[in-house]
Design a protein around this motif. Structure first.
Motif, PDB file in Angstrom:
ATOM      1  N   ALA A   1       0.818  -1.209   0.000  1.00  0.00           N
ATOM      2  CA  ALA A   1       0.000   0.000   0.000  1.00  0.00           C
ATOM      3  C   ALA A   1       0.851   1.258   0.000  1.00  0.00           C
ATOM      4  N   MET A   2       2.050   1.188   0.595  1.00  0.00           N
ATOM      5  CA  MET A   2       2.916   2.368   0.661  1.00  0.00           C
ATOM      6  C   MET A   2       3.374   2.824  -0.716  1.00  0.00           C
ATOM      7  N   LEU A   3       3.352   1.935  -1.690  1.00  0.00           N
ATOM      8  CA  LEU A   3       3.649   2.340  -3.065  1.00  0.00           C
ATOM      9  C   LEU A   3       2.633   3.377  -3.519  1.00  0.00           C
ATOM     10  N   GLY A   4       1.357   3.133  -3.170  1.00  0.00           N
ATOM     11  CA  GLY A   4       0.319   4.103  -3.502  1.00  0.00           C
ATOM     12  C   GLY A   4       0.457   5.389  -2.725  1.00  0.00           C
ATOM     13  N   VAL A   5       0.874   5.287  -1.454  1.00  0.00           N
ATOM     14  CA  VAL A   5       1.083   6.493  -0.645  1.00  0.00           C
ATOM     15  C   VAL A   5       2.165   7.366  -1.280  1.00  0.00           C
ATOM     16  N   GLY A   6       3.250   6.731  -1.718  1.00  0.00           N
ATOM     17  CA  GLY A   6       4.307   7.478  -2.398  1.00  0.00           C
ATOM     18  C   GLY A   6       3.809   8.115  -3.678  1.00  0.00           C
ATOM     19  N   GLY A   7       2.943   7.394  -4.394  1.00  0.00           N
ATOM     20  CA  GLY A   7       2.382   7.947  -5.626  1.00  0.00           C
ATOM     21  C   GLY A   7       1.513   9.163  -5.373  1.00  0.00           C
ATOM     22  N   VAL A   8       0.700   9.115  -4.305  1.00  0.00           N
ATOM     23  CA  VAL A   8      -0.151  10.262  -3.968  1.00  0.00           C
ATOM     24  C   VAL A   8       0.713  11.464  -3.592  1.00  0.00           C
ATOM     25  N   ALA A   9       1.696  11.248  -2.700  1.00  0.00           N
ATOM     26  CA  ALA A   9       2.573  12.349  -2.285  1.00  0.00           C
ATOM     27  C   ALA A   9       3.336  12.915  -3.481  1.00  0.00           C
ATOM     28  N   GLY A  10       3.822  12.020  -4.346  1.00  0.00           N
ATOM     29  CA  GLY A  10       4.551  12.482  -5.525  1.00  0.00           C
ATOM     30  C   GLY A  10       3.672  13.269  -6.482  1.00  0.00           C
ATOM     31  N   SER A  11       2.397  12.871  -6.608  1.00  0.00           N
ATOM     32  CA  SER A  11       1.474  13.593  -7.490  1.00  0.00           C
ATOM     33  C   SER A  11       1.189  14.996  -6.972  1.00  0.00           C
ATOM     34  N   LEU A  12       1.123  15.129  -5.654  1.00  0.00           N
ATOM     35  CA  LEU A  12       0.889  16.455  -5.075  1.00  0.00           C
ATOM     36  C   LEU A  12       2.115  17.352  -5.236  1.00  0.00           C
ATOM     37  N   LEU A  13       3.311  16.742  -5.212  1.00  0.00           N
ATOM     38  CA  LEU A  13       4.549  17.507  -5.401  1.00  0.00           C
ATOM     39  C   LEU A  13       4.826  17.804  -6.875  1.00  0.00           C
ATOM     40  N   ALA A  14       4.262  17.006  -7.773  1.00  0.00           N
ATOM     41  CA  ALA A  14       4.633  17.070  -9.186  1.00  0.00           C
ATOM     42  C   ALA A  14       4.451  18.445  -9.821  1.00  0.00           C
ATOM     43  N   PRO A  15       3.332  19.152  -9.600  1.00  0.00           N
ATOM     44  CA  PRO A  15       3.215  20.474 -10.243  1.00  0.00           C
ATOM     45  C   PRO A  15       4.341  21.428  -9.843  1.00  0.00           C
ATOM     46  N   TYR A  16       4.722  21.413  -8.552  1.00  0.00           N
ATOM     47  CA  TYR A  16       5.809  22.286  -8.086  1.00  0.00           C
ATOM     48  C   TYR A  16       7.141  21.853  -8.698  1.00  0.00           C
TER      49      TYR A  16
END
Length: 410
Positions: free
Chosen positions: A264-279
């Motif tokens: 599940a932590m793979l998905g957590v990393g994906g969510v956090a990375g998606s929120l950081l991606a625009p910046y």
């Protein structure tokens, strides 16, 4: 001279928000079904091979339909394609709920439903991707792509958890959830105002010619061609690595609950990375945005050899997923802006086939490596494969000069 008004924030973009919210619901339902499918087959037959057959039907359908779907999306009304896909998926799931509820489910029926779902996604995804530049201004396209990535990660996390819980309530309940979410997505999509496209002109429709035209477009543009090859290679090795690490954790007697959290932590990393991606997309050069994810995976992959705790392995997976959305945002934004609207469906179809092929072949490669060598050595082989791709990406001239602004369609 009057200045043009600044674009409306994405949160107030009615059409994008409707599409995003509807698909967020559908992502949850899809992930619930994908975890419930193998559980249902195991309950009916006790056969792991039959479970694999049902899941393979979904993946194979997406791969087989991928290239034709992209061409058809460029030919047809894209909103109508998406509406029909939602309706067909809801109908297929309704049939599945009925047979499971009445205890007359069969493996051929499950395979057929999985194939229908896979085919519909093969059509829906290029239609949505190709429509995105019509729903948001160019300046917000990267943020929209990143938010779509976050949507997928959240849907996977929530749906996977719900699927297992709801299956314990009753076998048909996860599929009912998926049915309801597709109905919600259909209703939301019905209210999306997608600009009308110009009618196609020229030669009569020829599917083979149109597919070939899309493939030629990808091949003629080095940055698209190179990033497609890199995505194929990296996803192949990472998909193999993921399976190998799961096997490694099991052989080290890490509890099943920790393995579940680890995944599940793979998905957590994906969510956090998606929120950081625009910046990060605005801050880093395109080259660093792309190369960064390759170096992160190469550096982190061998750590699995010295970690024997499921929670720490979960943090490792989260770290490996963190930068991927930034690279995806950079690549997809450039590709959509470079590609003329009549070819965007085919572009998305080609890229989906590339990623899907890697996702399908990667677990098979991981399984073969675990059978041929020890799990530790299999981890090293995958890490070496990632390192080789990373060296190629770092030295590649095309990626070093990757465009930072919209390309001019040819």
């Amino acid at each position: 001279m009057t200045k043009s008004a600044p674009p409306v924030p994405l949160s107030r973009n009615r059409d994008y928000t409707l599409l995003w919210a509807g698909q967020a619901c559908a992502e949850v339902g899809f992930s619930a079904s994908m975890i419930a499918f193998p559980l249902l087959v195991l309950a009916l037959t006790g056969s792991a091979a039959a479970s694999g057959l049902v899941l393979a039907a979904d993946a194979v359908a997406q791969l087989v339909a991928g290239l034709p779907a992209g061409a058809l999306v460029d030919r047809w009304n894209r909103k109508l394609v998406m509406l029909v896909c939602e309706a067909v998926q809801a109908a297929a799931l309704a049939s599945l709920v009925a047979v499971v509820l009445w205890e007359v489910a069969t493996i051929p029926h499950l395979v057929a439903v999985a194939a229908v779902l896979g085919t519909c996604r093969a059509l829906f995804e290029p239609a949505e991707d190709a429509s995105l530049p019509s729903l948001v201004p160019d300046s917000q396209l990267a943020t929209a792509i990143a938010m779509n990535s976050a949507r997928s990660s959240v849907g996977q996390l929530a749906g996977t958890a719900l699927g297992g819980v709801l299956f314990a309530v009753a076998r048909w309940v996860p599929f009912l959830l998926d049915l309801v979410t597709h109905v919600i997505a259909f209703v939301a999509l019905a209210f999306v105002r997608l600009p009308r496209r110009a009618a196609a002109t020229g030669a009569p429709p020829d599917l083979r010619r149109e597919i070939a035209e899309g493939l030629r477009w990808v091949w003629r543009h080095p940055e698209i061609r190179v990033t497609a090859a890199c995505a194929l290679s990296l996803n192949l090795f990472f998909s193999a690595y993921y399976l190998i690490v799961i096997v490694l954790a099991d052989r080290r007697d890490i509890p099943a609950a920790q393995i579940g959290i680890m995944a599940a932590m793979l998905g957590v990393g994906g969510v956090a990375g998606s929120l950081l991606a625009p910046y990060l997309h605005r801050t880093l050069s395109p080259y660093l945005s792309i190369v960064g994810v390759f170096w992160a995976l190469t550096a982190l992959a061998p750590i699995a050899l010295v970690v024997d705790n499921g929670y720490l392995m979960g943090l490792l997976f989260a770290g490996m997923a963190l930068l991927a959305p930034t690279a995806n945002t950079t690549i997809t934004t450039h590709q959509l802006l470079l590609t003329p609207d009549p070819l965007r469906g085919r572009l998305s179809g080609v890229m989906n086939v590339v990623v899907g092929a890697a996702g399908a072949l990667g677990p098979a490669l991981g399984g073969l490596l675990v059978e041929a060598v020890t799990a530790d050595h299999a981890v090293l082989l995958c890490a070496a494969g990632m390192a080789g791709v990373t060296v190629f990406v770092t030295a590649n001239r095309t990626l070093r000069h990757y465009p930072s602004k919209k390309g001019t369609p040819e």
